[in-house]
Motif scaffolding. Structure first.
Motif, mmCIF file in Angstrom:
data_model
loop_
_atom_site.group_PDB
_atom_site.id
_atom_site.type_symbol
_atom_site.label_atom_id
_atom_site.label_comp_id
_atom_site.label_asym_id
_atom_site.label_seq_id
_atom_site.Cartn_x
_atom_site.Cartn_y
_atom_site.Cartn_z
ATOM 1 N N LEU A 165 0.764 -0.881 0.417
ATOM 2 C CA LEU A 165 -0.123 -0.401 -0.044
ATOM 3 C C LEU A 165 0.698 1.591 -0.137
ATOM 4 C CD1 LEU A 165 -3.060 -1.167 2.235
ATOM 5 C CD2 LEU A 165 -3.174 -0.829 0.228
ATOM 6 N N ALA A 177 -3.575 6.150 -0.850
ATOM 7 C CA ALA A 177 -4.589 4.766 -0.485
ATOM 8 C C ALA A 177 -4.310 3.999 0.764
ATOM 9 C CB ALA A 177 -4.067 4.141 -2.269
ATOM 10 N N SER A 178 -2.699 4.181 1.107
ATOM 11 C CA SER A 178 -2.366 2.970 2.753
ATOM 12 C C SER A 178 -3.345 3.760 3.436
ATOM 13 C CB SER A 178 -0.731 3.696 3.100
ATOM 14 O OG SER A 178 -0.750 3.522 4.051
ATOM 15 N N VAL A 195 -7.065 2.472 2.974
ATOM 16 C CA VAL A 195 -7.424 1.173 3.633
ATOM 17 C C VAL A 195 -6.788 0.702 5.128
ATOM 18 C CG1 VAL A 195 -6.463 -0.989 3.034
ATOM 19 C CG2 VAL A 195 -6.622 0.274 1.398
ATOM 20 N N TRP A 228 -9.386 0.893 8.613
ATOM 21 C CA TRP A 228 -9.514 -0.015 9.286
ATOM 22 C C TRP A 228 -9.358 0.030 11.186
ATOM 23 C CZ3 TRP A 228 -7.892 -3.862 11.736
ATOM 24 C CH2 TRP A 228 -8.004 -5.370 12.158
ATOM 25 N N LEU A 231 -14.581 -2.667 4.849
ATOM 26 C CA LEU A 231 -13.705 -1.172 5.089
ATOM 27 C C LEU A 231 -12.625 -3.121 5.045
ATOM 28 C CD1 LEU A 231 -12.532 0.858 6.874
ATOM 29 C CD2 LEU A 231 -12.251 0.993 4.866
ATOM 30 N N VAL A 234 -12.305 -4.121 1.450
ATOM 31 C CA VAL A 234 -11.223 -3.782 1.069
ATOM 32 C C VAL A 234 -9.502 -4.027 0.596
ATOM 33 C CG1 VAL A 234 -10.037 -1.438 0.959
ATOM 34 C CG2 VAL A 234 -12.328 -1.927 1.372
ATOM 35 N N ASN A 235 -9.752 -4.618 2.180
ATOM 36 C CA ASN A 235 -8.679 -5.542 2.587
ATOM 37 C C ASN A 235 -8.647 -6.609 2.010
ATOM 38 O OD1 ASN A 235 -6.625 -4.254 4.869
ATOM 39 N ND2 ASN A 235 -8.429 -3.384 5.195
ATOM 40 N N VAL A 259 -7.464 -5.600 -2.082
ATOM 41 C CA VAL A 259 -5.901 -5.548 -2.529
ATOM 42 C C VAL A 259 -5.447 -6.767 -2.309
ATOM 43 C CG1 VAL A 259 -4.316 -4.063 -1.090
ATOM 44 C CG2 VAL A 259 -6.608 -3.296 -1.492
#
Length: 192
Positions: A37, A43-44, A47, A50, A149, A152-153, A156
């Protein structure tokens, strides 16, 4: 093998080095996902929100159920990295992930997690009524976004094929067993 290289502090731009230090200070380590990320500080940060919601959800449903909720989502999404991480957390707390003792509240929240991952538009009125019996509207909103979230993880890690961290190897799940009921796992081999 990961599709994206892991960022290292030594080779990163000054902007990324700054974010690297911030992530390291806040989280204590740089996992393979975080190192991936860090190619994009924005972006980091997105994400890793979370963790903010994890801190909101834990006092409401407890650490154990927060982990089981994330595990249900990760297994439904056939995310090996996240499922392995959650497996480690379950085992380290002294439980057998395949033989959990669950009460009705646990079952409702875990079912909600699975349904968010499987098809969020099909959360039934019956399941939602069960959630309402255990959680306030604010708590349901926070749990839902926390679950999103987690998804989302999963996305990714799955799409970028982020490598399993070495520390997780002893807890590695067997995808054939862990994801047997996941519709996403069964579709994995299909190309579009």
């Amino acid at each position: 093998m990961s599709r994206i290289t892991k960022v290292t502090f030594e080779t990163a731009s000054p902007e990324v080095q700054e974010e690297y230090n911030r992530v390291l200070e806040k989280h204590g380590s740089i996992s393979n996902m975080k190192a991936t990320l860090l190619h994009s500080p924005e972006a980091s940060r997105a994400v890793l929100e979370w963790y903010t919601l994890f801190d909101r959800v834990k006092p409401v449903i407890g650490l154990r159920l927060s982990i089981l909720f994330c595990n249900a989502i990760s297994r439904e999404n056939a995310c090996t990295l996240c499922s392995t991480y959650m497996n480690k957390e379950i085992v380290s707390k002294g439980e057998d992930p395949d033989h959990l003792l669950l009460d009705d509240r646990d079952k409702a929240i875990i079912a909600f997690g699975r349904q968010l991952a499987a098809d969020s538009s099909r959360v039934s009125d019956e399941l939602f009524a069960k959630l309402r019996s255990y959680l306030s509207e604010r708590e349901i909103v926070e749990l839902t976004v926390f679950g999103a979230l987690m998804i989302v993880n999963n996305v990714v890690n799955n799409a970028l094929r982020v490598d399993l961290d070495d520390a997780l190897a002893p807890y590695a799940i067997d995808p054939e067993v862990a994801f047997a009921g996941s519709s996403r796992f069964q579709k994995r081999g299909e190309e579009v």
